[in-house]
Every structure is written in C-alpha cells, then in structure tokens.
Motif scaffolding. Structure first.
Motif, PDB file in Angstrom:
ATOM      1  N   GLU A 167       0.818  -1.219   0.000  1.00 56.30           N
ATOM      2  CA  GLU A 167       0.000   0.000   0.000  1.00 56.30           C
ATOM      3  C   GLU A 167       0.854   1.273   0.000  1.00 56.30           C
ATOM      4  N   THR A 168       2.106   1.173   0.447  1.00 57.69           N
ATOM      5  CA  THR A 168       2.969   2.359   0.515  1.00 57.69           C
ATOM      6  C   THR A 168       3.943   2.462  -0.667  1.00 57.69           C
ATOM      7  N   LEU A 169       3.792   1.605  -1.672  1.00 58.33           N
ATOM      8  CA  LEU A 169       4.712   1.625  -2.810  1.00 58.33           C
ATOM      9  C   LEU A 169       4.451   2.773  -3.772  1.00 58.33           C
ATOM     10  N   ASP A 170       3.280   3.387  -3.701  1.00 57.02           N
ATOM     11  CA  ASP A 170       2.907   4.432  -4.650  1.00 57.02           C
ATOM     12  C   ASP A 170       2.856   3.875  -6.072  1.00 57.02           C
ATOM     13  N   LEU A 171       2.346   2.644  -6.191  1.00 55.24           N
ATOM     14  CA  LEU A 171       2.191   1.983  -7.479  1.00 55.24           C
ATOM     15  C   LEU A 171       0.787   1.388  -7.562  1.00 55.24           C
ATOM     16  N   PRO A 172       0.219   1.285  -8.766  1.00 61.87           N
ATOM     17  CA  PRO A 172      -1.024   0.526  -8.908  1.00 61.87           C
ATOM     18  C   PRO A 172      -0.775  -0.951  -8.587  1.00 61.87           C
ATOM     19  N   VAL A 173      -1.674  -1.559  -7.858  1.00 60.71           N
ATOM     20  CA  VAL A 173      -1.566  -2.974  -7.512  1.00 60.71           C
ATOM     21  C   VAL A 173      -2.886  -3.654  -7.856  1.00 60.71           C
ATOM     22  N   VAL A 174      -2.811  -4.748  -8.592  1.00 63.21           N
ATOM     23  CA  VAL A 174      -3.980  -5.552  -8.937  1.00 63.21           C
ATOM     24  C   VAL A 174      -3.766  -6.952  -8.381  1.00 63.21           C
ATOM     25  N   GLY A 175      -4.709  -7.431  -7.599  1.00 60.11           N
ATOM     26  CA  GLY A 175      -4.639  -8.788  -7.093  1.00 60.11           C
ATOM     27  C   GLY A 175      -5.460  -9.721  -7.967  1.00 60.11           C
ATOM     28  N   LEU A 176      -5.069 -10.990  -7.985  1.00 53.70           N
ATOM     29  CA  LEU A 176      -5.837 -12.022  -8.677  1.00 53.70           C
ATOM     30  C   LEU A 176      -5.934 -13.216  -7.734  1.00 53.70           C
ATOM     31  N   GLY A 177      -7.104 -13.401  -7.128  1.00 56.07           N
ATOM     32  CA  GLY A 177      -7.305 -14.525  -6.218  1.00 56.07           C
ATOM     33  C   GLY A 177      -6.518 -14.427  -4.935  1.00 56.07           C
ATOM     34  N   VAL A 178      -6.108 -13.228  -4.513  1.00 52.77           N
ATOM     35  CA  VAL A 178      -5.339 -13.106  -3.274  1.00 52.77           C
ATOM     36  C   VAL A 178      -6.256 -13.362  -2.074  1.00 52.77           C
ATOM     37  N   PRO A 179      -5.788 -14.109  -1.071  1.00 54.99           N
ATOM     38  CA  PRO A 179      -6.643 -14.456   0.066  1.00 54.99           C
ATOM     39  C   PRO A 179      -6.707 -13.375   1.138  1.00 54.99           C
ATOM     40  N   ARG A 180      -6.736 -12.129   0.728  1.00 52.08           N
ATOM     41  CA  ARG A 180      -6.873 -10.989   1.627  1.00 52.08           C
ATOM     42  C   ARG A 180      -7.884 -10.018   1.026  1.00 52.08           C
ATOM     43  N   GLY A 181      -8.564  -9.264   1.871  1.00 56.52           N
ATOM     44  CA  GLY A 181      -9.561  -8.339   1.380  1.00 56.52           C
ATOM     45  C   GLY A 181      -9.088  -6.918   1.219  1.00 56.52           C
ATOM     46  N   GLU A 182      -7.850  -6.610   1.665  1.00 57.47           N
ATOM     47  CA  GLU A 182      -7.388  -5.223   1.638  1.00 57.47           C
ATOM     48  C   GLU A 182      -6.986  -4.749   0.248  1.00 57.47           C
TER      49      GLU A 182
END
Length: 397
Positions: free
Chosen positions: A136-151
């Motif tokens: 969250e602090t990378l200052d980059l777009p992040v896309v998850g695919l099937g990650v077992p977390r809701g954040e």
C-alpha cells in the motif's frame, strides 16, 4: 548498433521527433510516425529501456508476484498477462515469493522499491499484514488475482459458487456418498483470511450444497499436488478416511464420487482409482476445478475457470490503472488518484466478463457472493461446468 541520431538522419527529422514517434507520446503526424518507424526497422534500432524510462518516468515494466513458478495454473495466467501487456510494449518481471522470511523481506523492503516496475500484479499469494502495508505504501497501482486478503483490490472467481456447482452436479446425478478432497484454513492461519481463501471457499460451497440436499459433507485434507491427492484418495478408497461410517459395521463407507479442489488433484484421484482397480465412472465419479489443458485428454469433468482469460483480465486491469488500456478496450480515462487502487477494481464486478466467454446455463455469472463471515465478496471472473466422462450416476447397490 544504430542510435537515435542514425534513425533521425535516415528519416530526415530531428531526434526529438524520433523520440515522440517511437514512444507514442507527443504530437507527431501519422505519416512522420510511419517514416520514423520504417527507418528504425531498417536500421534495427532498439530504444534503450534506461533512456526511455528516464525520459518518460516509466519503466515500461510490470512486476508479477507469484507463489509457484512451475505450476500449470500460474504459467497459464502469466501467459494471459503477457498477451495483454506485450502489445503495449510492457515487459514482465517475475517475483517468486517463497516461505523464506529473509527472501520475503528483501522483496518487499528492497526489490519492489527500486523503481523498476510501473505496477504490480499479485497472484494468489498469502500476505502478512506487514506485506500488505508495504504494498500500500509503494505508490504503485496494484492488482490482485485470487489473493486471500480483502485489503487489496482484486479480481476473483466466486469459489463458493464453484464448490456448490461441483456438489450440485454430483447430487443431480444421484450421488450421496460424496467426498471433497481439498484444503481449508481457520482464522489463525497467517496471510490467508477464510473469507477470501480459495480452497476454503470451495469447501464452504460444497458443504452448503450437501447440507441443502440433506447429505453428509465429507472432507479429506490434501495439498494441491497430484501425488498428495493420490495418497489421500488411496487411503479414502481403501476405507481409511473420509469421516462417515457405515451404521452397521462402523467402517468408513467408500464414496461413490469425489470432488477434487483442482484438476491436478483430480488426476491424483484418477490414478488412485486405477491402482485400486476401480473403474471411473462406473465405480467412482470424479470432478475437478480449473480447466486444465489435459482435462479433455483425461475425459475429466471440471469447473473451468478460464485461467488464461484471468491473466488477460489482470493485464487489462493494470493497463487501465496506468491509463493505457489494451487495444480494443474502452478508455477508462486517467488513473485513479490513489495509485494503490486501480480504477474499477474497488468493485471488480464492474469490469464485466472476459470477451467471448459466457458461462452456460447461467452458471458462474460474475457478481457478488456472500463471504464466510457474512460480508459481500466481489467475484467478477466467470466459470463454467464442463461435463465429460469421469462423472455418471452412482453404481447400483
């Protein structure tokens, strides 16, 4: 090796014009752009990635965090991602996330902070709280695919519906002695929230369908490998596991059907049945999940979740977050203000189904699904039941 100056002289334009024409940034007429590209092709000119990055502020590179490099599923997803990114000039950098704490610290504290990627795709990896904060602090777009977390904003298959569909298929055939071979986690498992964990949700869907039919939901734990499932199935089919016992003898009843949590696990079940002299589907029905390349060869009934299309969707999502939609995709406008939240992924169902894919019979339509803790989980990726020769009505007693 040809230089930018060489291309400029050959095309009869300035080096600045060459830079604009080859990068696609800035105003350049189509005729000039074609002339410059023809000169570059004739000279074999390849732009310096370092120089391009310095000039544009972009690395033209997407990082993908993946747990296992050698698994068919992840390789297929990666191929789908590359199919979307390569035509837009993006390279891929793969980051293998292991169980080694030191390796994980280096990845999140050093490697990902070197400015070598413009965005990140995270594939089905269990992340600690600290690792989620680091992303969250990378200052980059992040896309998850099937990650077992809701954040993290993520694309998902409704795996509860997947488990339910597999059970309902077997129940509709007349089976009642059905065992699910898979995994599940509790709240105490670090990095895997039960509400988002794929195998846990598949088990929950299976158990819900069995309960609705008034049948016992039997479960056997196994890792997601062919051999692990084979060993679990051998013990089960020999009467050594499965949880349910015959009322008369107290011995475990042999199932008439097995729902494996992946196609590779289903191959292990098929191997176990063969080794024990059981016929499929005459003595035992088997169903898996994935849509594996070899499923048709094995005649395996499966829940196809279109992994290549999943990769394409993840590639489209990261391109949209960067303001560079894939060819043929609608222009989403500028990226979201918050770099860690790609536009459209806060509610993944809004992204729509992959082009050309439709789940037959209404099965697996994208949408929301109730999570294991009662909250809503976005599920935007389709799936479909593919019936083949490994499932049939149970044998007559």
């Amino acid at each position: 090796m040809a230089s930018l100056d060489d291309v400029a002289r050959a095309a009869g334009v300035s080096t600045a014009t060459v830079s604009r024409a080859l990068s696609g940034r800035g105003r350049t007429s189509e005729a000039t752009r074609q002339r410059v590209r023809a000169a570059a092709d004739a000279l074999g000119y390849v732009a310096s990635a370092t120089a391009s990055s310095l000039a544009s502020g972009r690395a033209e590179n997407i990082g993908v965090i993946v747990p296992l490099m050698d698994r068919w599923f992840f390789a297929t997803v990666l191929d789908g991602i590359a199919a979307r990114l390569a035509p837009r000039g993006y390279d891929l950098t793969l980051y293998n996330l292991t169980d080694d704490p030191a390796q994980r610290r280096r990845l999140f504290e050093t490697s990902l902070r070197r400015g070598r990627v413009d965005g990140l795709i995270v594939l089905s990896v269990a992340l600690t709280d600290d690792e989620v904060v680091a992303l969250e602090t990378l200052d980059l777009p992040v896309v998850g695919l099937g990650v077992p977390r809701g954040e993290l904003p993520a694309l998902r298959v409704d795996d509860t519906a997947v488990g339910r569909a597999a059970a309902e298929h077997l129940l509709a055939l007349g089976h009642r002695e059905i065992v699910h071979i898979g995994q599940s986690v509790g709240a105490e498992v670090a990095g895997r929230a039960p509400a988002y964990d794929i195998p846990t949700r598949r088990r929950a869907g299976f158990e819900a369908a069995m309960a609705a039919a008034g049948a016992a939901a039997r479960f056997v734990e196994s890792d997601f490998t062919v051999d692990g499932a084979r060993r679990a199935a051998v013990a089960l089919l020999r009467g050594g596991g499965g949880g349910a016992a015959d009322a008369g003898t107290g011995a475990a009843r042999r199932p008439t059907a097995i729902f494996a949590a992946s196609d590779e696990m289903a191959y292990g079940v098929l191997t176990a049945a063969r080794d024990l002299g059981l016929r499929v589907p005459e003595d035992l029905s088997v169903i898996g999940v994935d849509g594996h390349d070899l499923a048709e060869l094995f005649g395996l009934t499966t829940i196809d979740q279109f992994p290549h299309a999943q990769g394409e969707r993840a590639g489209d999502a990261i391109l949209a977050a960067l303001g560079r939609p894939a060819a043929g995709a609608p222009d989403p406008g500028p990226p979201a203000d918050a770099p860690g939240t790609p536009a459209g992924l806060a509610a993944p169902a809004g992204l729509g189904a992959p082009a050309g894919l439709a789940a037959p019979g209404g099965l697996g339509a994208p949408g929301g699904s109730e999570s294991l803790d009662g909250s809503e989980v976005d599920a935007s990726l389709p799936f479909a039941l593919v019936t083949r020769g490994t499932t049939a009505p149970p044998p007559r007693s």
